[in-house]
Design a protein around this motif. Structure first.
Motif, PDB file in Angstrom:
ATOM      1  N   GLU A  32       0.833  -1.197   0.000  1.00  0.00           N
ATOM      2  CA  GLU A  32       0.000   0.000   0.000  1.00  0.00           C
ATOM      3  C   GLU A  32       0.872   1.253   0.000  1.00  0.00           C
ATOM      4  O   GLU A  32       0.542   2.245  -0.664  1.00  0.00           O
ATOM      5  CB  GLU A  32      -0.924  -0.022   1.218  1.00  0.00           C
ATOM      6  N   ALA A  33       1.988   1.201   0.709  1.00  0.00           N
ATOM      7  CA  ALA A  33       2.912   2.342   0.720  1.00  0.00           C
ATOM      8  C   ALA A  33       3.516   2.561  -0.665  1.00  0.00           C
ATOM      9  O   ALA A  33       3.723   3.711  -1.089  1.00  0.00           O
ATOM     10  CB  ALA A  33       4.004   2.116   1.759  1.00  0.00           C
ATOM     11  N   ALA A  34       3.799   1.465  -1.371  1.00  0.00           N
ATOM     12  CA  ALA A  34       4.351   1.601  -2.718  1.00  0.00           C
ATOM     13  C   ALA A  34       3.358   2.279  -3.649  1.00  0.00           C
ATOM     14  O   ALA A  34       3.723   3.155  -4.453  1.00  0.00           O
ATOM     15  CB  ALA A  34       4.749   0.227  -3.257  1.00  0.00           C
ATOM     16  N   TYR A  35       2.092   1.913  -3.548  1.00  0.00           N
ATOM     17  CA  TYR A  35       1.087   2.547  -4.399  1.00  0.00           C
ATOM     18  C   TYR A  35       0.811   3.988  -3.974  1.00  0.00           C
ATOM     19  O   TYR A  35       0.493   4.843  -4.807  1.00  0.00           O
ATOM     20  CB  TYR A  35      -0.185   1.707  -4.439  1.00  0.00           C
ATOM     21  N   ALA A  36       0.951   4.275  -2.688  1.00  0.00           N
ATOM     22  CA  ALA A  36       0.862   5.669  -2.244  1.00  0.00           C
ATOM     23  C   ALA A  36       2.016   6.480  -2.818  1.00  0.00           C
ATOM     24  O   ALA A  36       1.861   7.658  -3.161  1.00  0.00           O
ATOM     25  CB  ALA A  36       0.869   5.739  -0.719  1.00  0.00           C
ATOM     26  N   GLY A  37       3.184   5.837  -2.945  1.00  0.00           N
ATOM     27  CA  GLY A  37       4.327   6.511  -3.557  1.00  0.00           C
ATOM     28  C   GLY A  37       4.074   6.830  -5.023  1.00  0.00           C
ATOM     29  O   GLY A  37       4.508   7.879  -5.524  1.00  0.00           O
ATOM     30  N   ILE A  38       3.383   5.942  -5.715  1.00  0.00           N
ATOM     31  CA  ILE A  38       3.013   6.220  -7.105  1.00  0.00           C
ATOM     32  C   ILE A  38       2.100   7.442  -7.172  1.00  0.00           C
ATOM     33  O   ILE A  38       2.238   8.298  -8.059  1.00  0.00           O
ATOM     34  CB  ILE A  38       2.336   4.996  -7.737  1.00  0.00           C
ATOM     35  N   ALA A  39       1.170   7.540  -6.225  1.00  0.00           N
ATOM     36  CA  ALA A  39       0.293   8.714  -6.184  1.00  0.00           C
ATOM     37  C   ALA A  39       1.107   9.988  -6.024  1.00  0.00           C
ATOM     38  O   ALA A  39       0.806  11.026  -6.645  1.00  0.00           O
ATOM     39  CB  ALA A  39      -0.717   8.581  -5.051  1.00  0.00           C
ATOM     40  N   ASP A  40       2.149   9.931  -5.209  1.00  0.00           N
ATOM     41  CA  ASP A  40       3.022  11.103  -5.046  1.00  0.00           C
ATOM     42  C   ASP A  40       3.713  11.463  -6.362  1.00  0.00           C
ATOM     43  O   ASP A  40       3.894  12.651  -6.679  1.00  0.00           O
ATOM     44  CB  ASP A  40       4.067  10.839  -3.965  1.00  0.00           C
ATOM     45  N   GLN A  41       4.109  10.440  -7.135  1.00  0.00           N
ATOM     46  CA  GLN A  41       4.720  10.703  -8.436  1.00  0.00           C
ATOM     47  C   GLN A  41       3.750  11.422  -9.367  1.00  0.00           C
ATOM     48  O   GLN A  41       4.140  12.345 -10.106  1.00  0.00           O
ATOM     49  CB  GLN A  41       5.175   9.388  -9.070  1.00  0.00           C
ATOM     50  N   LEU A  42       2.490  11.013  -9.331  1.00  0.00           N
ATOM     51  CA  LEU A  42       1.492  11.670 -10.182  1.00  0.00           C
ATOM     52  C   LEU A  42       1.267  13.109  -9.733  1.00  0.00           C
ATOM     53  O   LEU A  42       1.156  14.022 -10.569  1.00  0.00           O
ATOM     54  CB  LEU A  42       0.177  10.891 -10.153  1.00  0.00           C
ATOM     55  N   ARG A  43       1.187  13.326  -8.422  1.00  0.00           N
ATOM     56  CA  ARG A  43       1.015  14.691  -7.919  1.00  0.00           C
ATOM     57  C   ARG A  43       2.182  15.580  -8.339  1.00  0.00           C
ATOM     58  O   ARG A  43       1.996  16.761  -8.662  1.00  0.00           O
ATOM     59  CB  ARG A  43       0.902  14.674  -6.395  1.00  0.00           C
TER      60      ARG A  43
END
Length: 272
Positions: free
Chosen positions: A182-193
């Motif tokens: 879940e943290a890895a996918y949250a990190g992807i969200a940060d990349q998109l932001r």
């Protein structure tokens, strides 16, 4: 069983592993699980149009599901063997890494990547996806978390350390908590932001189960990055150990899957 590749080196630089899955593309296509129908329906149903790009499409497991949902699918994959397997299912596939792929002016209503976004350079991938999306187009990045029961995961880890002590996977725990993924996918969200080119990302989760026989699980395990680079004798020894563990459970088990997704709609204009 880990589905995210080791951090050393960064996954997108580990090209030998990234392009090892085509060693037996047919087995990969038969053994790897499909994606939840609810996920596919949610992405396809919310698309402003039918045109979809599948990044790292592999043998076309997800692409076929989106085609069945009414999408017109183009796949991109760096492995010609995987691309050929996808074409055998009637899919259009172009062979290239996403970073090097030339869209030739084409744009899409949806860009997806199933179990493959960690192979894309994070400094380039999200911005390129934004370039490819039409107004209100969606980027959807998703994959399975499939950590088998400890009775299977522990013998696998022991056998891998014994058989292939130089493997980049041997320093990983036998099982990793869902929170890590879940943290890895949250990190992807940060990349998109960070691109400032998407609306606020969403995190989706789908839980489901699938029973496995001994043979079915060993077929799937043989397609993972843990084993695709091993010598045949090393892989066989690891598979024997796991097979013995499944036999001790009665010859099969139920796998509890979680499919995670990070998804966002392209912003009309870059935010200031």
């Amino acid at each position: 069983m880990p589905t995210l590749e080791p951090r050393r080196p960064a996954a997108h630089r580990a090209r030998q592993t990234a392009e090892s899955f085509g060693t037996n593309a047919r087995r990969y296509d038969q053994a790897r699980p499909a994606y939840p129908d609810a996920l596919v329906a949610r992405i396809a149903g919310g698309s402003p149009g039918p045109d979809l790009l599948d990044v790292g499409c592999g043998t076309g497991i997800a692409a076929r599901q989106f085609r069945a949902a009414g999408c017109t699918v183009l796949g991109v994959d760096p492995d010609a063997r995987m691309a050929e397997a996808a074409r055998a299912h009637g899919l259009r596939v172009e062979v290239a890494t996403f970073e090097a792929w030339e869209p030739a002016g084409r744009t899409f209503d949806t860009v997806v990547s199933a179990q493959a976004w960690h192979w894309v350079d994070p400094a380039l991938g999200a911005a390129k996806a934004a370039d490819l999306l039409r107004p209100n187009g969606r980027l959807a990045l998703f994959g399975h978390v499939f950590e088998p029961p400890a009775e299977i995961a522990d013998p696998f880890a022991v056998a891998l350390r014994r058989t292939a002590p130089d493997s980049p996977f041997v320093d990983q725990p036998a099982r990793r908590p869902l929170a890590l993924y879940e943290a890895a996918y949250a990190g992807i969200a940060d990349q998109l932001r960070a691109t400032r080119r998407f609306r606020e990302p969403e995190q989706w989760r789908f839980d489901w189960e699938r029973p496995y026989t001994r043979a079915q699980w060993l077929d799937l395990l043989a397609t993972t990055g843990n084993l695709t680079l091993l010598r045949p004798d090393q892989s066989a020894e690891v598979l024997r150990a796991v097979g013995d563990a499944i036999d001790a459970l009665g010859g099969g088990f139920t796998m509890r899957y979680t499919t995670l997704a990070t998804t966002a709609v392209r912003a009309e204009e870059a935010e200031e």
